[in-house]
Write a protein that holds these residues in place. Structure first.
Motif, PDB file in Angstrom:
ATOM      1  N   GLY A  41       0.845  -1.204   0.000  1.00 43.55           N
ATOM      2  CA  GLY A  41       0.000   0.000   0.000  1.00 43.55           C
ATOM      3  C   GLY A  41       0.873   1.243   0.000  1.00 43.55           C
ATOM      4  N   THR A  42       1.660   1.389  -1.059  1.00 42.73           N
ATOM      5  CA  THR A  42       2.728   2.408  -1.043  1.00 42.73           C
ATOM      6  C   THR A  42       2.219   3.844  -1.173  1.00 42.73           C
ATOM      7  N   GLY A  43       1.031   4.046  -1.773  1.00 42.21           N
ATOM      8  CA  GLY A  43       0.490   5.415  -1.895  1.00 42.21           C
ATOM      9  C   GLY A  43       1.452   6.323  -2.647  1.00 42.21           C
ATOM     10  N   ASP A  76       0.561  -1.267  -4.827  1.00 44.99           N
ATOM     11  CA  ASP A  76      -0.648  -0.503  -4.514  1.00 44.99           C
ATOM     12  C   ASP A  76      -1.743  -0.903  -5.485  1.00 44.99           C
ATOM     13  N   ILE A  77      -2.966  -0.860  -4.983  1.00 43.43           N
ATOM     14  CA  ILE A  77      -4.105  -1.229  -5.833  1.00 43.43           C
ATOM     15  C   ILE A  77      -4.464  -0.085  -6.785  1.00 43.43           C
ATOM     16  N   ASP A 125      -3.924  -6.019  -6.138  1.00 45.15           N
ATOM     17  CA  ASP A 125      -4.501  -6.239  -4.823  1.00 45.15           C
ATOM     18  C   ASP A 125      -3.530  -7.014  -3.928  1.00 45.15           C
ATOM     19  N   GLY A 126      -2.733  -6.327  -3.175  1.00 44.25           N
ATOM     20  CA  GLY A 126      -1.854  -6.889  -2.154  1.00 44.25           C
ATOM     21  C   GLY A 126      -1.070  -8.118  -2.585  1.00 44.25           C
ATOM     22  N   ASN A 178       1.571   0.821   6.033  1.00 41.62           N
ATOM     23  CA  ASN A 178       0.636   1.713   6.728  1.00 41.62           C
ATOM     24  C   ASN A 178      -0.686   1.519   5.990  1.00 41.62           C
ATOM     25  N   GLY A 183      -9.990   4.893  -0.604  1.00 39.97           N
ATOM     26  CA  GLY A 183      -9.298   3.602  -0.600  1.00 39.97           C
ATOM     27  C   GLY A 183      -8.041   3.599   0.254  1.00 39.97           C
ATOM     28  N   ALA A 184      -7.589   4.771   0.671  1.00 39.91           N
ATOM     29  CA  ALA A 184      -6.419   4.847   1.551  1.00 39.91           C
ATOM     30  C   ALA A 184      -6.848   4.899   3.019  1.00 39.91           C
ATOM     31  N   PHE A 212      -7.331  -5.080   7.005  1.00 47.19           N
ATOM     32  CA  PHE A 212      -6.005  -5.267   6.391  1.00 47.19           C
ATOM     33  C   PHE A 212      -5.042  -6.011   7.329  1.00 47.19           C
TER      34      PHE A 212
HETATM   35  C1  SAM Z   1      -3.075   4.604   4.376  1.00 45.23           C
HETATM   36  S1  SAM Z   1      -2.521   4.635   2.698  1.00 45.23           S
HETATM   37  C2  SAM Z   1      -0.772   4.610   2.972  1.00 45.23           C
HETATM   38  C3  SAM Z   1       0.015   5.265   1.885  1.00 45.23           C
HETATM   39  C4  SAM Z   1       1.503   5.439   2.206  1.00 45.23           C
HETATM   40  N1  SAM Z   1       2.141   4.147   2.394  1.00 45.23           N
HETATM   41  C5  SAM Z   1       1.691   6.289   3.448  1.00 45.23           C
HETATM   42  O1  SAM Z   1       2.046   5.745   4.497  1.00 45.23           O
HETATM   43  O2  SAM Z   1       1.482   7.515   3.379  1.00 45.23           O
HETATM   44  C6  SAM Z   1      -2.892   2.999   2.190  1.00 45.23           C
HETATM   45  C7  SAM Z   1      -2.585   2.652   0.745  1.00 45.23           C
HETATM   46  O3  SAM Z   1      -2.993   1.293   0.531  1.00 45.23           O
HETATM   47  C8  SAM Z   1      -3.515   1.168  -0.766  1.00 45.23           C
HETATM   48  N2  SAM Z   1      -4.381  -0.032  -0.813  1.00 45.23           N
HETATM   49  C9  SAM Z   1      -5.659  -0.147  -0.401  1.00 45.23           C
HETATM   50  N3  SAM Z   1      -6.102  -1.399  -0.606  1.00 45.23           N
HETATM   51  C10 SAM Z   1      -5.077  -2.093  -1.164  1.00 45.23           C
HETATM   52  C11 SAM Z   1      -4.913  -3.427  -1.625  1.00 45.23           C
HETATM   53  N4  SAM Z   1      -5.917  -4.310  -1.535  1.00 45.23           N
HETATM   54  N5  SAM Z   1      -3.737  -3.793  -2.167  1.00 45.23           N
HETATM   55  C12 SAM Z   1      -2.723  -2.887  -2.273  1.00 45.23           C
HETATM   56  N6  SAM Z   1      -2.819  -1.610  -1.864  1.00 45.23           N
HETATM   57  C13 SAM Z   1      -3.966  -1.215  -1.307  1.00 45.23           C
HETATM   58  C14 SAM Z   1      -4.261   2.465  -0.992  1.00 45.23           C
HETATM   59  O4  SAM Z   1      -4.451   2.710  -2.387  1.00 45.23           O
HETATM   60  C15 SAM Z   1      -3.337   3.460  -0.305  1.00 45.23           C
HETATM   61  O5  SAM Z   1      -2.420   4.005  -1.220  1.00 45.23           O
END
Ligand code: SAM
Length: 290
Positions: free
Chosen positions: A122-124, A145-146, A173-174, A197, A220-221, A231
């Motif tokens: 979930g790199t954002g 990241d999704i 998806d993860g 995170n 989604g974040a 999660f």
């Molecule tokens: C809370 S944000 C964190 C972003 C960044 N890592 C930070 O700490 O600022 C969570 C991230 O998880 C991603 N995410 C949500 N569901 C996911 C999934 N099923 N697989 C991968 N990434 C996912 C979101 O798109 C979002 O970018």
């Protein structure tokens, strides 16, 4: 209008609109307009603003008064001393996540091998992956990241911070995305560190958050499911095959979630090594191993 008058008037206006730290916000916006470090404003208090600067500043102050986050208006934020671009597609990196990234690179730097590896789930904006790569010369990072839009920003940030060759970006998806990547590459993928995170706000609480978060961070974040813990359940049950035997998982979590997350991990036979606090002495980071 001088720099000082501009700051004072805007701070008063933002205060009336209930914006936190109004003077600081006004200073940061004006520094952005003038392309100066904030501290330099103090040496320029008597300087007259041009008409163009005044108009631009007014417009930005108006946007901030309507709750648009400062980082969206200026287009970037600082994370572990690195400049990270942000927009509506990514969560604005938070100061407490710097502690998670620091725990991650401290661990990677203890690894006695030529190449250490980490997965940022979930790199954002890419902030954690980029900080790990920047602070650990021999680390190779995989960032998943999704959201394709988020990955686009993360790649730009990696490039700007000169670490793009050491980060592999995977959209999907993860762990499912990693699994198909593994099949395509006909390779085993296992990491010294899995760091995340993840979204952790209980769905019903999203509506009660500050407008800056609720209306501007991508849903989604934020959305961690009914109790905010979806999660962590997934990570506890799916991460194991992707971690080296001596590896660690490090996760940020929300206020008051520490006990529930410890329980999720211990019930899946993880050894919880530590739960660390953030700057405000709230439990914030879980560190566990197999
Ligand atoms: C809370 S944000 C964190 C972003 C960044 N890592 C930070 O700490 O600022 C969570 C991230 O998880 C991603 N995410 C949500 N569901 C996911 C999934 N099923 N697989 C991968 N990434 C996912 C979101 O798109 C979002 O970018």
């Amino acid at each position: 209008m001088t720099v000082l008058e501009g700051i004072q008037k805007s701070a008063e206006f933002l205060a009336k609109k209930d914006i936190d730290s109004p003077r600081l916000q006004a200073e940061l916006l004006l520094a952005h307009v003038l392309k100066l470090p904030r501290m330099k404003l103090y040496l320029n208090f008597e300087r007259a603003l041009t008409e163009t600067e005044t108009d631009m500043f007014r417009e930005l102050v108006k946007r901030r008064s309507q709750r648009e986050p400062l980082q969206h208006i200026t287009g970037s934020t600082s994370f572990c001393g690195l400049e990270i671009a942000v927009n509506r597609h990514v969560l604005v990196p938070r100061p407490e996540t710097e502690l998670l990234a620091e725990a991650g690179w401290s661990f990677l730097s203890t690894i006695n091998s030529e190449l250490s590896t980490a997965l940022d789930f979930g790199t954002g904006s890419g902030c954690i992956a980029i900080a790990l790569a920047a602070k650990t010369a021999a680390a190779k990072i995989t960032a998943v990241d999704i959201s394709p839009e988020a990955l686009g920003i993360a790649k730009q940030n990696a490039s700007k911070n000169n670490v793009i060759e050491r980060i592999e970006f995977i959209q999907g998806d993860g762990f499912k995305a990693l699994d198909s990547h593994r099949r395509d590459a006909r390779a085993t993928i296992s990491f010294d560190l899995i760091i995340s995170n993840p979204p952790y706000i209980p769905t019903a609480e999203i509506a009660t958050l500050d407008a800056e978060v609720r209306d501007y961070d991508p849903r989604g974040a934020l959305d961690g499911g009914a109790d905010g813990l979806d999660f962590y359940r997934r990570l506890a049950s799916e991460a194991r095959p992707f971690l080296k035997p001596s590896g660690k998982i490090m996760l940020e979590f929300g206020d008051g979630q520490g006990d529930a997350i410890r329980e999720i991990f211990t019930s899946q036979n993880w050894i919880v090594e530590a739960i660390r606090n953030d700057y405000t002495q709230r439990q914030r980071i879980l560190i566990a191993r197999l």
